[in-house]
Design a protein around this motif. Sequence first.
Motif, short mmCIF file in Angstrom:
data_model
loop_
_atom_site.label_atom_id
_atom_site.label_comp_id
_atom_site.label_asym_id
_atom_site.label_seq_id
_atom_site.Cartn_x
_atom_site.Cartn_y
_atom_site.Cartn_z
N TYR A 1 0.83 -1.21 0.00
CA TYR A 1 0.00 0.00 0.00
C TYR A 1 0.85 1.25 0.00
CZ TYR A 1 -3.82 -3.19 0.79
OH TYR A 1 -4.72 -4.19 0.63
N PHE A 2 1.98 1.15 0.71
CA PHE A 2 2.83 2.35 0.73
C PHE A 2 3.30 2.71 -0.68
CE2 PHE A 2 6.87 4.59 0.89
CZ PHE A 2 6.47 5.71 1.61
N TYR A 3 3.52 1.69 -1.50
CA TYR A 3 3.96 1.94 -2.87
C TYR A 3 3.00 2.90 -3.57
CZ TYR A 3 5.17 1.17 -7.76
OH TYR A 3 5.52 1.37 -9.06
N TYR A 4 1.71 2.62 -3.43
CA TYR A 4 0.75 3.47 -4.14
C TYR A 4 0.61 4.84 -3.50
CZ TYR A 4 -0.25 -0.54 -6.96
OH TYR A 4 -0.11 -1.58 -7.83
N ALA A 5 0.96 4.95 -2.23
CA ALA A 5 0.97 6.26 -1.59
C ALA A 5 2.19 7.07 -2.02
CB ALA A 5 0.94 6.10 -0.07
#
Lengths: 254, 353
Positions: free
Chosen positions: B164-168
């Motif tokens: 999820y951090f990737y997309y943030a």
Amino acid sequence: MDPSDGAVIKTAGLSKSFRGFTAVDRVDLTVADGDVHALVGPNGAGKTTLFNLLTGFLKPSAGQIMLGGRDITGSSPERIARLGVARSFQITNLFEQLTLQQHVELALMGTTKLGHRFWVSDRVLTKFRARAGELLDEVGLVRQREVPAGTLAYGQKRALELALALALDPAVLLLDEPTAGMGMEDVERTVELVRRIRTDRTVVLVEHNMSVVAGLADRVTVLQFGQILTEGTYDEVRSDPRVIEAYLGGESAA
Amino acid sequence: MTALVFRKLAAMPRLWRLVAVLGGLLIALALPWLIYPPIAMDIVAWALFAVALDLLLGFTGLLSFGHAAFWGSAAYTAGTIAIETGAPFPVAVLGAAVVAMVLAVPIALLAVRRTGIYFAMVTLAFAQMVYYVANQWRGLTGGENGLQGIPKNLFGLDLSDPFYFYYAGLPIALIGLLIAWRVVHSPFGRVLVAIRENPARSRSLGYPVDRYKVMVFVISAGLSGLAGGLYAVSHGFASLQEVYWTTSGKVVIMTVLGGIGTLWGSMIGAAVIVQVEDYLATSGIHIGPVNITGPGLITGLIFVGVVLLFRRGVWGTVAHLLRRRRHVPDAEPHLSGTTVPAAEQEPAVAPKS
Ligand SMILES: Nc1ncnc2c1ncn2[C@@H]1O[C@H](COP(=O)(O)OP(=O)(O)OP(=O)(O)O)[C@@H](O)[C@H]1O
Ligand SMILES: [Mg+2]
């Protein structure tokens, strides 16, 4: 200096030494407003060095340079360019990979503040397209406008040099051997061009081709060993025995 | 200098460029499905870093060998902001980029007086000073222990899962890439290329070359800071490695590997190097007792190989071949030109037989 005396460029005691060798030696040169002023002299006389001093590419060892009443001694090349002094280079000095169109656009943009805008699209440069075409047409290169400069023949590169200098719409134009390496036809075109553009500017011309000098110059300054040997109209200078001697001496020494 | 591929790309039909951009975007979005998500984030951060370096190396002709200073100081800054203030991580990353830019100003002012290898030396010297300060200033950087426990705050969202951090984090990198693209395709970008090709001539056209160099240096440092900040938040950790000179070297290798002056090439170079190093770190190759995959060795070998085989870098070579296919003449001389005279000689021999 009094600006009303009609001098655009005025140097006083201008000198440049390279490690003890004096290439330009106490030159007092005055170029009158609106003149085509030729600088002649044998190879190594210091003509290009003098241009480099006038355009800020070299810092003088001594002396002063005035441009229209403003002291520009020690100013940077970009500042002098922005003050309206453009030059062409004796040794062709281009952006080999850029097309002619891009060259002239770059020069036209040089007189604006556009260059710092990193946040707008370079499509704004299309507004220079028409003017760039005109300039390339004037020097006979409009058909090569999409070609990289590196692929041009030598004489064509000289012509592009001229187009770049003209694009700046300078008040003072310094041309360092603009016709070197050109064929007869191109030489004539260049002479015609200088005649056309001189109407609203001052031209300083370094030229070895004496028929070009005869056809264009109002004043001729002869340099030898970095010093002014003599100055006058073409006819005055031509018949000066010291000049004949300098040229013959220069040849035999070379 | 190397191929001016960005111009070649610009000469491609618009469709091509659109396909390339959409393809790149698609890959970026799919990346954490394809590979281990933290590595995906590493690739994106390094890609932005390499692109930032390419603004200098490929588009202005300046080799900085000290960009770790900006990446690293940004990593520490982002970490400190996130830890001390609990600010949302994009704010921390942005703050880091600003600090990198401020740091870049004095370095640029001194470095642009030099060119070529001397420019590289000055940037390296400054980066080593930053390294020294980071090593000494333990209160801020944690010295050899590094700065640990950098939180990934974003309005109460749970971003502890790297997926999820990737997309943030991706949008931050994309904005950085967009800025780089805009700079390259701007009037300013045109002047940069002119400076790269011929600084003296640029000056005679009225361009204050040093000022342009300082500007692009600071922009480059800002984008490097964005990348370094993102990297540190992603790892939750900022270490001395980030300001060490090998980091400067790594980003240069990425850019050259992909092909300088191409933007795309830098991203590809980053992806390749990050993947290879990750692979080597997890499964070393041993010859007898010797681990030949010690840090840098294989990367160095790949680098040497690519530079020898593809003078234009990976992307540069691809773009060059595409262009040849379409029979568009090259802006620069290349080897195929030398084969023409040989072919012309053939008919002269034929009538004899
Ligand atoms: N950067 C330099 N360093 C050392 N010597 C130089 C430098 N530039 C010029 N010179 C010397 O100064 C002298 C004048 O050179 P310059 O190029 O000004 O001559 P010129 O009159 O333009 O000659 P030409 O007609 O051949 O172009 C020459 O002897 C040259 O070798
Ligand atoms: Mg000369």
